[in-house]
Design a protein around this motif. Structure first.
Motif, mmCIF file in Angstrom:
data_model
loop_
_atom_site.group_PDB
_atom_site.id
_atom_site.type_symbol
_atom_site.label_atom_id
_atom_site.label_comp_id
_atom_site.label_asym_id
_atom_site.label_seq_id
_atom_site.Cartn_x
_atom_site.Cartn_y
_atom_site.Cartn_z
ATOM 1 N N PRO A 52 0.808 -1.223 0.000
ATOM 2 C CA PRO A 52 0.000 0.000 0.000
ATOM 3 C C PRO A 52 0.839 1.270 0.000
ATOM 4 C CG PRO A 52 -0.958 -1.616 1.484
ATOM 5 C CD PRO A 52 0.355 -2.178 1.039
ATOM 6 N N ALA A 53 1.976 1.261 0.711
ATOM 7 C CA ALA A 53 2.835 2.443 0.734
ATOM 8 C C ALA A 53 3.334 2.780 -0.668
ATOM 9 C CB ALA A 53 4.013 2.221 1.684
ATOM 10 N N GLY A 54 3.541 1.767 -1.501
ATOM 11 C CA GLY A 54 3.968 2.005 -2.873
ATOM 12 C C GLY A 54 2.874 2.645 -3.706
ATOM 13 N N VAL A 55 1.611 2.244 -3.459
ATOM 14 C CA VAL A 55 0.490 2.887 -4.143
ATOM 15 C C VAL A 55 0.422 4.360 -3.753
ATOM 16 C CG1 VAL A 55 -2.013 2.892 -4.476
ATOM 17 C CG2 VAL A 55 -0.795 0.718 -4.215
ATOM 18 N N ALA A 57 2.875 6.250 -2.652
ATOM 19 C CA ALA A 57 4.017 6.959 -3.224
ATOM 20 C C ALA A 57 3.786 7.259 -4.696
ATOM 21 C CB ALA A 57 5.290 6.131 -3.040
ATOM 22 N N ALA A 58 3.253 6.286 -5.436
ATOM 23 C CA ALA A 58 2.976 6.494 -6.858
ATOM 24 C C ALA A 58 1.967 7.621 -7.059
ATOM 25 C CB ALA A 58 2.477 5.199 -7.489
ATOM 26 N N MET A 59 0.922 7.648 -6.238
ATOM 27 C CA MET A 59 -0.084 8.700 -6.367
ATOM 28 C C MET A 59 0.493 10.066 -5.989
ATOM 29 S SD MET A 59 -2.808 7.637 -7.738
ATOM 30 C CE MET A 59 -3.441 9.302 -7.637
ATOM 31 N N GLN A 60 1.358 10.119 -4.976
ATOM 32 C CA GLN A 60 1.997 11.386 -4.616
ATOM 33 C C GLN A 60 2.807 11.933 -5.779
ATOM 34 O OE1 GLN A 60 4.290 10.365 -1.178
ATOM 35 N NE2 GLN A 60 2.529 10.325 0.220
ATOM 36 N N ILE A 61 3.577 11.068 -6.424
ATOM 37 C CA ILE A 61 4.421 11.492 -7.543
ATOM 38 C C ILE A 61 3.567 11.958 -8.713
ATOM 39 C CG2 ILE A 61 6.039 10.638 -9.290
ATOM 40 C CD1 ILE A 61 7.174 8.785 -7.028
ATOM 41 N N CYS A 62 2.541 11.183 -9.047
ATOM 42 C CA CYS A 62 1.683 11.564 -10.176
ATOM 43 C C CYS A 62 0.916 12.851 -9.872
ATOM 44 C CB CYS A 62 0.720 10.424 -10.505
ATOM 45 S SG CYS A 62 1.539 8.969 -11.193
ATOM 46 N N HIS A 63 0.500 13.027 -8.622
ATOM 47 C CA HIS A 63 -0.193 14.252 -8.232
ATOM 48 C C HIS A 63 0.729 15.456 -8.371
ATOM 49 C CE1 HIS A 63 -1.895 17.137 -5.239
ATOM 50 N NE2 HIS A 63 -3.014 16.758 -5.799
ATOM 51 N N ALA A 88 -1.572 8.629 -19.591
ATOM 52 C CA ALA A 88 -1.792 8.406 -18.166
ATOM 53 C C ALA A 88 -0.983 7.212 -17.681
ATOM 54 C CB ALA A 88 -3.272 8.172 -17.887
ATOM 55 N N ILE A 89 -0.859 7.117 -16.376
ATOM 56 C CA ILE A 89 -0.234 5.963 -15.730
ATOM 57 C C ILE A 89 -1.322 4.939 -15.423
ATOM 58 C CG2 ILE A 89 0.967 5.142 -13.670
ATOM 59 C CD1 ILE A 89 2.755 6.808 -15.472
ATOM 60 N N ALA A 90 -1.098 3.691 -15.795
ATOM 61 C CA ALA A 90 -1.967 2.597 -15.363
ATOM 62 C C ALA A 90 -1.387 2.042 -14.077
ATOM 63 C CB ALA A 90 -2.057 1.522 -16.428
ATOM 64 N N LEU A 91 -2.141 2.172 -12.982
ATOM 65 C CA LEU A 91 -1.656 1.688 -11.690
ATOM 66 C C LEU A 91 -2.307 0.349 -11.402
ATOM 67 C CD1 LEU A 91 -0.988 3.856 -8.571
ATOM 68 C CD2 LEU A 91 -1.736 1.485 -8.384
ATOM 69 N N SER A 92 -1.536 -0.706 -11.605
ATOM 70 C CA SER A 92 -2.049 -2.066 -11.468
ATOM 71 C C SER A 92 -1.788 -2.605 -10.063
ATOM 72 C CB SER A 92 -1.379 -2.983 -12.496
ATOM 73 O OG SER A 92 -1.727 -4.323 -12.271
ATOM 74 N N LEU A 93 -2.793 -3.297 -9.519
ATOM 75 C CA LEU A 93 -2.667 -3.912 -8.198
ATOM 76 C C LEU A 93 -2.309 -5.391 -8.288
ATOM 77 C CD1 LEU A 93 -5.727 -2.257 -6.395
ATOM 78 C CD2 LEU A 93 -3.367 -1.447 -6.558
ATOM 79 N N GLU A 94 -1.814 -5.830 -9.435
ATOM 80 C CA GLU A 94 -1.568 -7.259 -9.651
ATOM 81 C C GLU A 94 -0.517 -7.845 -8.707
ATOM 82 O OE1 GLU A 94 1.011 -7.686 -13.532
ATOM 83 O OE2 GLU A 94 -0.185 -5.866 -13.679
ATOM 84 N N ARG A 95 0.371 -7.015 -8.135
ATOM 85 C CA ARG A 95 1.381 -7.510 -7.194
ATOM 86 C C ARG A 95 0.975 -7.269 -5.740
ATOM 87 N NH1 ARG A 95 6.339 -4.632 -7.790
ATOM 88 N NH2 ARG A 95 7.453 -6.378 -6.848
ATOM 89 N N LEU A 96 -0.133 -6.589 -5.540
ATOM 90 C CA LEU A 96 -0.607 -6.280 -4.192
ATOM 91 C C LEU A 96 -1.554 -7.391 -3.746
ATOM 92 C CD1 LEU A 96 -0.267 -3.826 -2.184
ATOM 93 C CD2 LEU A 96 -2.530 -3.115 -2.957
#
Length: 467
Positions: A52-55, A57-63, A88-96
């Motif tokens: 979840p922390a990686g999700v 972080a990714a949203m912070q960077i994209c924001h 756009a960035i596709a944010l996949s949860l396949e590893r979460l």
């Protein structure tokens, strides 16, 4: 236009690493589309956090960079909700993925959002519990996607929609804030129940990263019958009797109209007609499922209930499954719709909500309206009518391309006239967005947009979807 050397991709790589950030030729084909009818779109990059922390972080960077993000789960949605957007960035949860905890005392399971539904079901079963949410895509769909679309399935009549199986969630907001509310309490009225903002919002308000699911006792008996009825009035009488006499045992009540039945049992390979040899022109077919906890009591009770319905004339003919193999065969008729693409070719599927008492009227008028608008148009009707959900498929055989908009005009025009919903369980995405006003008032849509702007003022999270 962003390039492979762009600041946002560089920042994502620095924070998450090359295993989690795929761009250029490394973007997997599977991440370019969901199961919706429109073509694939290649995103700027695919980001696959493993925590979840990686999700966040990714949203912070994209924001920070003003880059749009499209969340992706199992990519089994039918309305374009997880279809990427160019640039756009596709944010996949396949590893979460993973089951974090099963709490027997609380009858709950804490699970990461990318975990496939079937994995959740099997983990619950192994622990002596039951996860009642079930979809045909169970092996591929992710639990986070199920919650973000508020999935339904076959057992809503007993267990409710996906939101009814959630006690708590963790969610990442569009600015990267991680909100953890992994509540296990069945009773918790401490302020707003925030989870319901995100369940059913299709990833437009936040990205669900973890959830606490409510588990149920594992059924010890399964009873299934296929009933042939004279008309829709008999269907309604049978539904009332099942609710009254089977009570909490009743878990599914699936109705198939004659055109669907003929197509499923006569045109789809390997589907067995349980009434083979009976040439009576029945007006409807109903699959009834009941789940119980005592096989010695439940099956006799179920059979006695059905015998009473046969005696009073509500049910002219019926077949009761005597084994799990026969249960699968009976469900196979209802599940034959999954083979319609290979049998009939391209067609337009619908998932609508309607008043239960008027579904037959809707089906009759819809079929007639489609034939009048598009000569030769075929349409087949079936669904979980106990919870007000009708499915239908429509197509013009031999047409070089299906007249999607004309078919939608007929179907959704009638849905609006009947006071129904353009989406009972599949969501809105982009496919149904033009028709949202057929089911929601201008004031409701305005409030949805207010919520969207409040949580995502820059509009970077799944833009263009729902509202």
């Amino acid at each position: 236009m962003e390039t492979l050397q762009s600041p946002v991709i560089g920042a994502l790589l620095d924070r998450l690493g090359s295993v989690a950030v795929l761009s250029g030729p490394d973007i997997p084909e599977r991440n370019t589309n969901d199961w919706g009818p429109h073509g694939p779109v290649r995103p700027l990059a695919v980001v696959r956090p493993s925590e979840p922390a990686g999700v966040a972080a990714a949203m912070q960077i994209c924001h920070q960079h003003g880059i749009a993000v499209v969340p992706q789960g199992g990519l089994t949605g039918l309305c374009g909700g997880a279809r990427p957007i160019a640039g756009a960035i596709a944010l996949s949860l396949e590893r979460l993925v993973g089951i974090e905890e099963i709490d027997p005392a609380a009858s709950s399971m804490t699970v990461l959002a990318g975990t496939p539904l079937e994995v959740v079901q099997r983990a619950a079963e192994a622990a002596g519990f039951f996860m009642p949410l079930d979809l045909g895509a169970r092996g591929s769909c992710a639990i986070g996607g199920n919650l973000s679309t508020n999935a339904g399935g076959n057992r809503v009549i007993r267990y409710g929609m996906a939101r009814d199986m959630v006690l708590g969630i963790e969610v990442v907001l569009p600015d990267g804030t991680l909100v953890t509310s992994l509540n296990k309490l069945l009773k918790n009225n401490a302020g707003y129940d925030l989870k319901h903002l995100f369940i059913g919002s299709e990833g437009t308000l936040g990205i669900i990263t973890r959830a606490v699911l409510r588990l149920h006792p594992k059924p010890a008996s399964t009873m299934v019958a296929m009933c042939a009825l004279s008309d829709y009035a008999g269907v309604l009488a049978l539904l009332a009797a099942a609710r009254r006499e089977l009570g909490p045992l009743l878990s599914a009540f699936e109705v198939m109209w004659p055109d669907y039945w003929s197509a499923a049992t006569g045109e789809v390979p390997n589907v067995r007609n349980p009434f083979a040899g009976d040439t009576t022109p029945y007006g409807a077919y109903v699959l009834v499922e009941a789940l119980g906890t005592d096989p010695a009591v439940d099956m006799p009770r179920f059979e006695a209930w059905l015998e009473r319905r046969l005696e009073v004339g509500d049910v002219p003919n019926a077949v009761v499954a005597q084994s799990m193999a026969e249960v699968a065969q009976l469900w196979g008729v209802r599940d034959a719709c999954s083979e319609f693409v290979s049998v009939f070719g391209p067609h337009i599927p619908f998932d609508v909500g309607l008043p239960t008492g008027r579904m037959d009227e809707f089906a009759e008028r819809c079929a007639a309206g489609l034939r009048a608008r598009l000569p030769g148009c075929r349409s087949l009707y079936y669904g979980h009518i106990g919870d007000g959900n009708l499915h239908l498929v429509a197509w013009v055989p031999g047409a070089p391309s299906q007249p999607e908009h004309e078919i939608e005009q007929v179907v959704y025009g009638l849905v609006r006239e009947f006071g129904g919903s353009v989406s009972a369980e599949h969501g809105i995405g982009t496919l149904k967005k033009p028709w949202l006003g057929h089911a929601r008032s201008p004031e409701e849509i305005a409030l949805m947009r207010t919520l969207k702007h409040a949580l995502d003022p820059t509009g970077i999270l799944n833009p263009g979807k729902v509202v």
